[in-house]
Scaffold this motif. Sequence first.
Motif, short mmCIF file in Angstrom:
data_model
loop_
_atom_site.label_atom_id
_atom_site.label_comp_id
_atom_site.label_asym_id
_atom_site.label_seq_id
_atom_site.Cartn_x
_atom_site.Cartn_y
_atom_site.Cartn_z
N VAL A 1 1.34 30.88 74.01
CA VAL A 1 1.02 31.41 75.33
C VAL A 1 1.06 30.29 76.36
CG1 VAL A 1 -0.41 33.32 74.48
CG2 VAL A 1 -1.47 31.14 75.04
N MET A 2 1.25 30.70 77.61
CA MET A 2 1.19 29.75 78.72
C MET A 2 0.00 30.13 79.59
SD MET A 2 3.88 28.74 81.74
CE MET A 2 3.90 30.38 82.44
N LEU A 3 -0.85 29.18 79.82
CA LEU A 3 -1.98 29.34 80.71
C LEU A 3 -1.63 28.64 82.01
CD1 LEU A 3 -5.70 28.84 79.90
CD2 LEU A 3 -4.71 27.74 81.88
N LYS A 4 -1.70 29.36 83.10
CA LYS A 4 -1.51 28.77 84.43
C LYS A 4 -2.84 28.85 85.14
CE LYS A 4 0.69 29.53 88.89
NZ LYS A 4 1.40 30.55 89.70
N ALA A 5 -3.38 27.72 85.53
CA ALA A 5 -4.64 27.69 86.26
C ALA A 5 -4.40 27.04 87.62
CB ALA A 5 -5.69 26.90 85.48
N THR A 6 -4.65 27.81 88.67
CA THR A 6 -4.53 27.30 90.03
C THR A 6 -5.94 27.07 90.55
OG1 THR A 6 -2.51 28.60 90.32
CG2 THR A 6 -3.55 27.75 92.31
N LEU A 7 -6.27 25.81 90.76
CA LEU A 7 -7.64 25.42 91.06
C LEU A 7 -8.01 25.72 92.50
CD1 LEU A 7 -7.78 21.95 89.28
CD2 LEU A 7 -7.85 24.23 88.29
N ASP A 8 -9.26 26.10 92.69
CA ASP A 8 -9.82 26.23 94.02
C ASP A 8 -9.91 24.83 94.63
OD1 ASP A 8 -11.58 27.85 96.03
OD2 ASP A 8 -12.79 26.09 95.50
N THR A 9 -9.43 24.69 95.84
CA THR A 9 -9.37 23.35 96.46
C THR A 9 -10.76 22.74 96.62
OG1 THR A 9 -7.32 23.91 97.59
CG2 THR A 9 -8.59 22.05 98.47
N GLY B 1 0.52 24.51 97.51
CA GLY B 1 -0.46 23.64 98.14
C GLY B 1 -1.77 23.49 97.40
N ARG B 2 -1.82 23.96 96.14
CA ARG B 2 -3.06 23.86 95.36
C ARG B 2 -2.79 23.19 94.02
NH1 ARG B 2 -5.22 29.79 95.30
NH2 ARG B 2 -6.90 28.83 94.12
N ARG B 3 -3.78 22.49 93.52
CA ARG B 3 -3.67 21.85 92.21
C ARG B 3 -3.48 22.94 91.15
NH1 ARG B 3 -8.37 19.58 94.58
NH2 ARG B 3 -8.06 17.41 95.19
N THR B 4 -2.46 22.74 90.31
CA THR B 4 -2.14 23.74 89.31
C THR B 4 -1.83 23.06 88.00
OG1 THR B 4 -1.22 25.16 91.05
CG2 THR B 4 -0.60 25.69 88.79
N CYS B 5 -2.24 23.67 86.91
CA CYS B 5 -1.86 23.16 85.59
C CYS B 5 -1.26 24.28 84.77
CB CYS B 5 -3.04 22.50 84.88
SG CYS B 5 -4.37 23.59 84.42
N ALA C 1 -11.16 29.55 76.18
CA ALA C 1 -10.03 28.81 76.77
C ALA C 1 -10.07 28.87 78.29
CB ALA C 1 -8.71 29.39 76.26
N LEU C 2 -10.51 30.01 78.83
CA LEU C 2 -10.47 30.21 80.27
C LEU C 2 -11.72 29.72 81.00
CD1 LEU C 2 -8.99 33.82 80.49
CD2 LEU C 2 -7.78 31.63 80.34
N GLU C 3 -12.86 29.77 80.35
CA GLU C 3 -14.12 29.51 81.05
C GLU C 3 -14.21 28.17 81.78
OE1 GLU C 3 -16.39 31.64 82.05
OE2 GLU C 3 -15.09 33.10 81.09
N PRO C 4 -13.72 27.06 81.22
CA PRO C 4 -13.82 25.81 82.00
C PRO C 4 -13.09 25.91 83.34
CG PRO C 4 -13.23 25.33 79.72
CD PRO C 4 -13.15 26.82 79.89
N PHE C 5 -11.98 26.59 83.36
CA PHE C 5 -11.22 26.72 84.60
C PHE C 5 -11.91 27.69 85.56
CE2 PHE C 5 -8.14 25.52 81.33
CZ PHE C 5 -7.66 24.36 81.89
N LEU C 6 -12.46 28.78 85.01
CA LEU C 6 -13.12 29.78 85.85
C LEU C 6 -14.47 29.29 86.35
CD1 LEU C 6 -12.28 32.93 83.71
CD2 LEU C 6 -11.20 32.25 85.86
N ALA D 1 -10.92 28.63 89.33
CA ALA D 1 -9.45 28.74 89.31
C ALA D 1 -8.99 30.18 89.20
CB ALA D 1 -8.89 27.93 88.15
N GLU D 2 -7.81 30.42 89.73
CA GLU D 2 -7.09 31.66 89.45
C GLU D 2 -6.33 31.39 88.16
OE1 GLU D 2 -4.59 32.78 92.71
OE2 GLU D 2 -6.22 32.55 94.14
N VAL D 3 -6.54 32.22 87.16
CA VAL D 3 -5.97 31.96 85.84
C VAL D 3 -5.06 33.11 85.43
CG1 VAL D 3 -6.51 31.54 83.41
CG2 VAL D 3 -8.00 30.62 85.19
N GLU D 4 -3.90 32.74 84.89
CA GLU D 4 -2.97 33.71 84.33
C GLU D 4 -2.61 33.23 82.93
OE1 GLU D 4 0.40 34.74 86.91
OE2 GLU D 4 -0.65 33.59 88.47
N VAL D 5 -2.47 34.17 82.01
CA VAL D 5 -2.06 33.86 80.65
C VAL D 5 -0.95 34.84 80.27
CG1 VAL D 5 -2.79 33.71 78.24
CG2 VAL D 5 -4.38 33.09 80.05
N CYS D 6 0.13 34.31 79.72
CA CYS D 6 1.20 35.21 79.30
C CYS D 6 1.85 34.68 78.02
CB CYS D 6 2.24 35.39 80.40
SG CYS D 6 3.19 33.94 80.80
#
Length: 96
Positions: free
Chosen positions: A3-11, A46-50, A65-70, A75-80
């Motif tokens: 899977v790919m986790l995309k986390a876009t962090l709140d600035t 324009g936002r930090r993303t991993c 897996a998601l909780e540290p980012f949330l 963060a806005e998190v997507e998993v696919c």
Amino acid sequence: MRVMLKATLDTDKGNDAIRGGKMPQIMQEAMEKLKPEAAYFGPMGGRRTCFLIFDMQDSSQLPPALEPFLNDLNAEVEVCPIMNSDDLQKGLSQLR
């Protein structure tokens, strides 16, 4: 399943984590927990993303897996699900 986790962090939360010295710890803990086969970091929109590519053996791995980012980074998190070229070839061979 890969899977790919995309986390876009709140600035603001990201800035707070960097100023408070917590960002390295948050990211290190995420890396240790997920053991990604690949990890990429950069600005998107324009936002930090991993982007983290990791093997998820069971869907129960998703919450930890998601909780540290949330929680820590709001963060806005997507998993696919994703495939590499070998996976794609294997899947395509089953279409015949």
